[in-house]
Design a protein around this motif. Structure first.
Motif, PDB file in Angstrom:
ATOM      1  N   ASN A   5       0.819  -1.233  -0.017  1.00 44.97           N
ATOM      2  CA  ASN A   5      -0.001   0.025  -0.115  1.00 44.97           C
ATOM      3  C   ASN A   5       0.874   1.297   0.002  1.00 44.97           C
ATOM      4  O   ASN A   5       2.021   1.256   0.581  1.00 44.97           O
ATOM      5  N   SER A   6       0.407   2.239  -0.469  1.00 44.44           N
ATOM      6  CA  SER A   6       1.369   3.581  -0.625  1.00 44.44           C
ATOM      7  C   SER A   6       0.305   4.821  -0.691  1.00 44.44           C
ATOM      8  O   SER A   6      -0.792   5.034  -0.777  1.00 44.44           O
ATOM      9  N   PHE A   7       0.956   5.883  -0.240  1.00 41.54           N
ATOM     10  CA  PHE A   7       0.296   7.297  -0.503  1.00 41.54           C
ATOM     11  C   PHE A   7       1.653   8.247  -0.841  1.00 41.54           C
ATOM     12  O   PHE A   7       2.647   7.708  -0.620  1.00 41.54           O
ATOM     13  N   ASP A   8       1.267   9.439  -1.385  1.00 38.09           N
ATOM     14  CA  ASP A   8       2.096  10.304  -1.733  1.00 38.09           C
ATOM     15  C   ASP A   8       1.852  11.628  -0.734  1.00 38.09           C
ATOM     16  O   ASP A   8       0.848  11.904  -0.436  1.00 38.09           O
ATOM     17  N   ILE A   9       3.122  12.162  -0.270  1.00 40.08           N
ATOM     18  CA  ILE A   9       2.909  13.599   0.562  1.00 40.08           C
ATOM     19  C   ILE A   9       3.283  14.599  -0.376  1.00 40.08           C
ATOM     20  O   ILE A   9       4.477  14.645  -0.972  1.00 40.08           O
ATOM     21  N   LEU A  99       4.294  32.386  -3.214  1.00 40.68           N
ATOM     22  CA  LEU A  99       3.592  30.893  -3.229  1.00 40.68           C
ATOM     23  C   LEU A  99       4.646  29.740  -3.159  1.00 40.68           C
ATOM     24  O   LEU A  99       4.971  29.522  -4.368  1.00 40.68           O
ATOM     25  N   LYS A 100       4.681  29.114  -1.951  1.00 41.07           N
ATOM     26  CA  LYS A 100       5.519  27.815  -2.104  1.00 41.07           C
ATOM     27  C   LYS A 100       4.567  26.465  -2.746  1.00 41.07           C
ATOM     28  O   LYS A 100       3.862  26.316  -1.992  1.00 41.07           O
ATOM     29  N   GLN A 101       5.022  25.949  -3.870  1.00 40.70           N
ATOM     30  CA  GLN A 101       4.678  24.875  -4.276  1.00 40.70           C
ATOM     31  C   GLN A 101       5.681  23.643  -4.099  1.00 40.70           C
ATOM     32  O   GLN A 101       6.957  23.866  -4.452  1.00 40.70           O
ATOM     33  N   GLY A 102       5.392  22.650  -3.631  1.00 43.00           N
ATOM     34  CA  GLY A 102       6.277  21.232  -3.468  1.00 43.00           C
ATOM     35  C   GLY A 102       7.054  21.304  -2.265  1.00 43.00           C
ATOM     36  O   GLY A 102       6.760  22.259  -1.482  1.00 43.00           O
ATOM     37  N   ILE A 103       7.724  20.301  -1.963  1.00 43.32           N
ATOM     38  CA  ILE A 103       8.302  20.047  -0.754  1.00 43.32           C
ATOM     39  C   ILE A 103       9.855  20.152  -1.084  1.00 43.32           C
ATOM     40  O   ILE A 103      10.350  19.443  -1.981  1.00 43.32           O
ATOM     41  N   ASP A 104      10.430  21.280  -0.473  1.00 44.26           N
ATOM     42  CA  ASP A 104      11.778  21.551  -0.774  1.00 44.26           C
ATOM     43  C   ASP A 104      12.662  20.401   0.030  1.00 44.26           C
ATOM     44  O   ASP A 104      12.305  19.715   0.699  1.00 44.26           O
ATOM     45  N   GLN A 105      13.909  20.257  -0.338  1.00 49.39           N
ATOM     46  CA  GLN A 105      14.824  19.099   0.105  1.00 49.39           C
ATOM     47  C   GLN A 105      14.930  19.003   1.796  1.00 49.39           C
ATOM     48  O   GLN A 105      14.831  18.017   2.315  1.00 49.39           O
ATOM     49  N   ALA A 108      11.869  17.882   3.054  1.00 47.18           N
ATOM     50  CA  ALA A 108      11.755  16.566   2.691  1.00 47.18           C
ATOM     51  C   ALA A 108      12.548  15.640   3.598  1.00 47.18           C
ATOM     52  O   ALA A 108      11.889  14.553   4.087  1.00 47.18           O
ATOM     53  N   LYS A 109      13.588  16.105   3.923  1.00 44.99           N
ATOM     54  CA  LYS A 109      14.606  15.187   5.014  1.00 44.99           C
ATOM     55  C   LYS A 109      13.985  15.128   6.219  1.00 44.99           C
ATOM     56  O   LYS A 109      13.901  14.404   7.184  1.00 44.99           O
ATOM     57  N   LYS A 110      13.287  16.499   6.855  1.00 43.60           N
ATOM     58  CA  LYS A 110      12.734  16.436   7.931  1.00 43.60           C
ATOM     59  C   LYS A 110      11.604  15.432   8.149  1.00 43.60           C
ATOM     60  O   LYS A 110      11.666  14.932   9.139  1.00 43.60           O
ATOM     61  N   ILE A 111      10.929  15.578   7.027  1.00 46.26           N
ATOM     62  CA  ILE A 111       9.642  14.619   7.014  1.00 46.26           C
ATOM     63  C   ILE A 111      10.244  13.232   7.082  1.00 46.26           C
ATOM     64  O   ILE A 111       9.420  12.151   7.715  1.00 46.26           O
ATOM     65  N   LYS A 119       9.347   4.359  13.884  1.00 51.62           N
ATOM     66  CA  LYS A 119       9.762   2.704  13.941  1.00 51.62           C
ATOM     67  C   LYS A 119       8.564   1.909  13.430  1.00 51.62           C
ATOM     68  O   LYS A 119       8.455   0.805  13.857  1.00 51.62           O
ATOM     69  N   LEU A 120       7.718   2.444  12.468  1.00 54.31           N
ATOM     70  CA  LEU A 120       6.810   1.631  11.781  1.00 54.31           C
ATOM     71  C   LEU A 120       7.467   1.035  10.493  1.00 54.31           C
ATOM     72  O   LEU A 120       8.427   1.393  10.147  1.00 54.31           O
ATOM     73  N   LYS A 121       6.958  -0.067  10.115  1.00 52.12           N
ATOM     74  CA  LYS A 121       7.324  -0.750   8.939  1.00 52.12           C
ATOM     75  C   LYS A 121       6.814  -0.116   7.453  1.00 52.12           C
ATOM     76  O   LYS A 121       6.123  -1.049   6.781  1.00 52.12           O
ATOM     77  N   VAL A 122       7.428   0.996   7.288  1.00 52.99           N
ATOM     78  CA  VAL A 122       7.181   1.693   6.016  1.00 52.99           C
ATOM     79  C   VAL A 122       8.356   2.086   5.456  1.00 52.99           C
ATOM     80  O   VAL A 122       9.406   2.289   6.140  1.00 52.99           O
ATOM     81  N   LYS A 123       8.447   2.498   4.157  1.00 56.46           N
ATOM     82  CA  LYS A 123       9.487   2.994   3.429  1.00 56.46           C
ATOM     83  C   LYS A 123       9.198   4.255   2.836  1.00 56.46           C
ATOM     84  O   LYS A 123       8.030   4.541   2.467  1.00 56.46           O
ATOM     85  N   SER A 124       9.949   5.227   3.318  1.00 54.03           N
ATOM     86  CA  SER A 124       9.702   6.669   2.460  1.00 54.03           C
ATOM     87  C   SER A 124      10.867   6.924   1.579  1.00 54.03           C
ATOM     88  O   SER A 124      11.820   6.776   1.894  1.00 54.03           O
ATOM     89  N   GLN A 125      10.540   7.561   0.391  1.00 57.46           N
ATOM     90  CA  GLN A 125      11.474   7.996  -0.489  1.00 57.46           C
ATOM     91  C   GLN A 125      11.292   9.304  -1.481  1.00 57.46           C
ATOM     92  O   GLN A 125       9.964   9.578  -1.420  1.00 57.46           O
ATOM     93  N   ILE A 126      12.104  10.047  -1.287  1.00 58.80           N
ATOM     94  CA  ILE A 126      11.784  11.624  -2.020  1.00 58.80           C
ATOM     95  C   ILE A 126      11.863  11.318  -3.314  1.00 58.80           C
ATOM     96  O   ILE A 126      12.648  10.719  -4.417  1.00 58.80           O
ATOM     97  N   MET A 127      10.807  11.760  -4.194  1.00 59.85           N
ATOM     98  CA  MET A 127      10.580  11.953  -5.570  1.00 59.85           C
ATOM     99  C   MET A 127      10.294  13.106  -6.058  1.00 59.85           C
ATOM    100  O   MET A 127       9.306  13.731  -6.249  1.00 59.85           O
ATOM    101  N   GLY A 128      11.309  13.818  -6.313  1.00 64.07           N
ATOM    102  CA  GLY A 128      11.151  15.467  -6.797  1.00 64.07           C
ATOM    103  C   GLY A 128      10.715  16.049  -5.503  1.00 64.07           C
ATOM    104  O   GLY A 128      11.373  16.433  -4.576  1.00 64.07           O
TER     105      GLY A 128
END
Length: 163
Positions: A5-9, A99-105, A108-111, A119-128
């Motif tokens: 399962n997945s979702f985008d932030i 107007l800020k659009q998108g998540i800056d680097q 993204a690292k903080k998130i 400590k949940l069994k999920v993976k997150s990756q930055i995509m642009g």
């Protein structure tokens, strides 16, 4: 069967809603007695708002009207970056709001760190300018969403493509 399962932030402003909020604010400014005869105006230029008024006091009042209309229409106020008020033509004052659009680097690292700290069994990756979170358990993904909503981040987050 173990499906992922997945979702985008993401962090986006709905430009149509922003345009509607600006129109409503201009309409209210046009009818209010304290703005009678003033040169107050709000315009949208590509990725910024330009607010013009007679003086600093009226500029602040125009911003208050605009922010209240944005809040009512569900436009994220955290995604605004205020510039300095500067003198403009004919004795007016102008302020540019980026107007800020998108998540800056940095954010993204903080998130990513917040997600890793759960400590949940999920993976997150930055995509642009967005982040994809994947995991086997939908409950874990829901907990990640709750954690990020509770966190005090400098940008407004939306959770899309929940599968």
């Amino acid at each position: 069967m173990a499906s992922e399962n997945s979702f985008d932030i993401v962090s986006k402003l709905d430009m149509q809603e922003l345009s509607n909020a600006v129109d409503q604010a201009l309409r209210e400014i046009g009818t209010r007695f304290d703005f009678k005869g003033s040169k107050s105006d709000i315009t949208i230029e590509k990725d910024e708002l330009v607010v013009v008024s007679d003086d600093d006091y009226k500029l602040k009042a125009v911003l208050d009207v605009l922010l209240s209309k944005m809040a009512k229409r569900g436009v994220p106020i955290k995604n605004l970056e205020y510039g300095k008020a500067e003198p403009a033509a004919q004795g007016t004052v102008r302020q540019r709001i980026k107007l800020k659009q998108g998540i800056d680097q940095d954010n993204a690292k903080k998130i990513n760190n917040l997600i890793r700290d759960t400590k949940l069994k999920v993976k997150s990756q930055i995509m642009g300018d967005q982040i994809r979170v994947t995991g086997k358990s939908r409950d874990d993904l829901q907990k990640v969403i709750q954690t990020l909503k509770a966190a005090d981040l400098p940008i407004e987050l939306q959770f899309v493509n929940y599968r």
